[in-house]
Scaffold this active site. Structure first.
Site, mmCIF file in Angstrom:
data_model
loop_
_atom_site.group_PDB
_atom_site.id
_atom_site.type_symbol
_atom_site.label_atom_id
_atom_site.label_comp_id
_atom_site.label_asym_id
_atom_site.label_seq_id
_atom_site.Cartn_x
_atom_site.Cartn_y
_atom_site.Cartn_z
ATOM 1 N N SER A 53 -9.918 6.627 3.987
ATOM 2 C CA SER A 53 -8.757 5.759 3.803
ATOM 3 C C SER A 53 -8.720 4.565 4.745
ATOM 4 C CB SER A 53 -7.480 6.575 3.966
ATOM 5 O OG SER A 53 -7.451 7.180 5.238
ATOM 6 N N HIS A 55 -7.520 9.272 -1.882
ATOM 7 C CA HIS A 55 -7.626 7.831 -2.177
ATOM 8 C C HIS A 55 -8.580 7.534 -3.329
ATOM 9 C CE1 HIS A 55 -5.166 6.067 1.065
ATOM 10 N NE2 HIS A 55 -5.435 7.209 1.669
ATOM 11 N N LYS A 105 -0.125 8.583 -3.594
ATOM 12 C CA LYS A 105 -0.814 7.282 -3.507
ATOM 13 C C LYS A 105 -0.815 6.640 -4.903
ATOM 14 C CE LYS A 105 -2.995 9.217 0.470
ATOM 15 N NZ LYS A 105 -1.816 8.997 1.313
HETATM 16 N N1 PMP Z 1 -5.645 13.519 2.607
HETATM 17 C C1 PMP Z 1 -5.979 12.237 2.783
HETATM 18 C C2 PMP Z 1 -7.420 11.846 2.796
HETATM 19 C C3 PMP Z 1 -4.975 11.267 2.957
HETATM 20 O O1 PMP Z 1 -5.286 9.991 3.132
HETATM 21 C C4 PMP Z 1 -3.616 11.684 2.935
HETATM 22 C C5 PMP Z 1 -2.473 10.699 3.096
HETATM 23 N N2 PMP Z 1 -2.493 9.939 4.235
HETATM 24 C C6 PMP Z 1 -3.342 13.029 2.755
HETATM 25 C C7 PMP Z 1 -4.370 13.923 2.585
HETATM 26 C C8 PMP Z 1 -1.938 13.529 2.760
HETATM 27 O O2 PMP Z 1 -1.330 13.307 1.522
HETATM 28 P P1 PMP Z 1 0.242 13.450 1.364
HETATM 29 O O3 PMP Z 1 0.842 12.125 1.691
HETATM 30 O O4 PMP Z 1 0.415 13.831 -0.069
HETATM 31 O O5 PMP Z 1 0.661 14.532 2.287
#
Ligand code: PMP
Length: 394
Positions: free
Chosen positions: A183, A211, A242
């Protein structure tokens, strides 16, 4: 009386240190829905900070689906699904997601973070080994810690390093885990190679596609579709927060994996389900993705255009392979200053520093979306050039 005053003073000192290092996160308050432009402090600003890749967070049809579900099912899920029961909506979403991802089964969670906390400790424990990319997301790291398994870290997307770890003495079951799209850099894990190595060394493979969903693959089906690896990745974690535009998370894989997680995934067992409107909204978002992939194509067109223009202007945009556009700065204070200066020019592009990225690798992360217009992108490029020159960055 709150905590003792000495400890409160210590917290204040820690906060002061964060401010001195440029690592204090100043959170903006939004006065409008998510979209290409936002209202902040009564002013319109161009939004480059959300993960709302496809603009679905305030999509009319999705909002309507949430309103209808609210009328039919109310707001609260009652309790955890294993005690209060599962609403038809949750089952419908899981069925739809399994079809969309072309996998056997999907189990939903309250968030992507929770999905990682559920699945990793449920599958491996103290007797086992997790093999993890060095830039994996915090929720993967926390899941691995909770599992108690031995963790071996390989160099970022480096298959030689991964193979060396696999050849080393790894106890018990081996689980290779990686982000799909990273990300903060926008690069893509070489999942086909990881799957090959998994087969060669008898290791399970897990990918966190947070992502990649709505971004990679046909109609945004994600990284597994992008590499045509259907049925070859043991565990796929996803998030709805997302590109899908709502909130919630999921684990996709075999039917037996789903059945097991419903018995052993602690966030499933001990934290209440996502609310009916959120689930209905997610169902509608998946339907929109299934129906056509115009938004996904537009996202890529916008991302490619913007990255090219910033590169031409002399900015270092790293090695992103997706619409995520990091503008590499290095020093955290300078990154924060750039973000502040851009904000004065009505561009909301948040700076990102340690611990979200390694020390000395601070950056502005520009999140391009399908709902930015060409004019929006032109406007932003001009402002980046203006501020970049003023700050001697280009
Ligand atoms: N895994 C990854 C790779 C992420 O980028 C994110 C969000 N920052 C998450 C998990 C967490 O997702 P959520 O916002 O649904 O908790």
């Amino acid at each position: 009386m709150f905590m003792n005053t000495e400890f409160q003073r210590e917290l204040q000192n820690r906060i002061s240190d964060l401010k001195k290092e440029g690592l204090y996160n100043k959170i903006k308050t939004l006065e409008s829905p998510q979209g290409a432009w936002l209202e902040i402090n009564g002013e319109e600003v161009l939004n480059f900070s959300s993960n709302n890749y496809l603009g679905l967070a305030n999509h009319k049809e999705i909002v309507k689906a949430a309103q209808d579900a609210l009328n039919k099912f109310g707001i609260g899920p009652g309790a955890v699904r294993s005690i209060a029961g599962t609403m038809t909506l949750h089952n419908e979403l899981e069925k739809k997601l399994a079809e969309f991802k072309k996998t056997e089964a999907v189990l939903t969670f309250q968030s992507g973070f929770n999905a990682n906390l559920a699945v990793i400790p449920a599958l491996v424990g103290r007797e086992d080994t997790i093999i993890s990319d060095e830039l994996n997301h915090a929720s993967i790291i926390d899941g691995t810690r909770l599992s108690g398994a031995e963790v071996k870290v390989y160099n970022h997307v480096d298959m030689k390093s991964l193979e060396e770890v696999l050849q080393s003495d790894c106890k018990g079951r081996k689980l290779i885990v990686t982000d799909g799209v990273f990300s903060m850099d926008g690069d893509i894990a070489p999942l086909a190679d990881i799957v090959e190595l998994g087969k060669k060394y008898n290791a399970l493979v897990m990918v966190d596609d947070a992502h990649g969903e709505g971004v990679l693959g046909s109609h945004g089906r994600g990284i597994v579709d992008h590499f045509n690896l259907h049925g070859e990745v043991d565990i796929e974690v996803g998030t709805f927060s997302k590109a899908i535009g709502t909130v919630g998370g999921c684990v996709a894989g075999s039917k037996v994996l789903k059945e097991y997680l419903k018995q052993q995934g602690r966030p499933f067992l001990f934290s209440s389900a996502v609310t009916p409107p959120d689930i209905a909204a997610t169902i509608k978002a998946v339907e929109i993705l299934q129906r056509d992939d115009k938004l996904v194509s537009k996202l890529w067109e916008n991302g490619d255009k913007f990255k090219e223009k910033l590169k031409e202007a002399g900015f270092d945009v790293g090695h992103s392979e997706t619409p995520i556009t990091p503008v590499m700065i290095g020093d955290a204070k300078t990154a924060q200053e750039l973000s502040d200066r851009l904000f004065e020019e009505k561009i909301f592009a948040q700076s990102i520093g340690y611990p979200t990225v390694p020390k000395g690798k601070a950056r502005i992360r520009v999140m391009i979306s399908a709902v930015h217009s060409s004019d929006d992108l032109e406007y932003a490029v001009e402002k980046f050039k203006k501020v970049g020159k003023e700050m001697d960055l280009i």
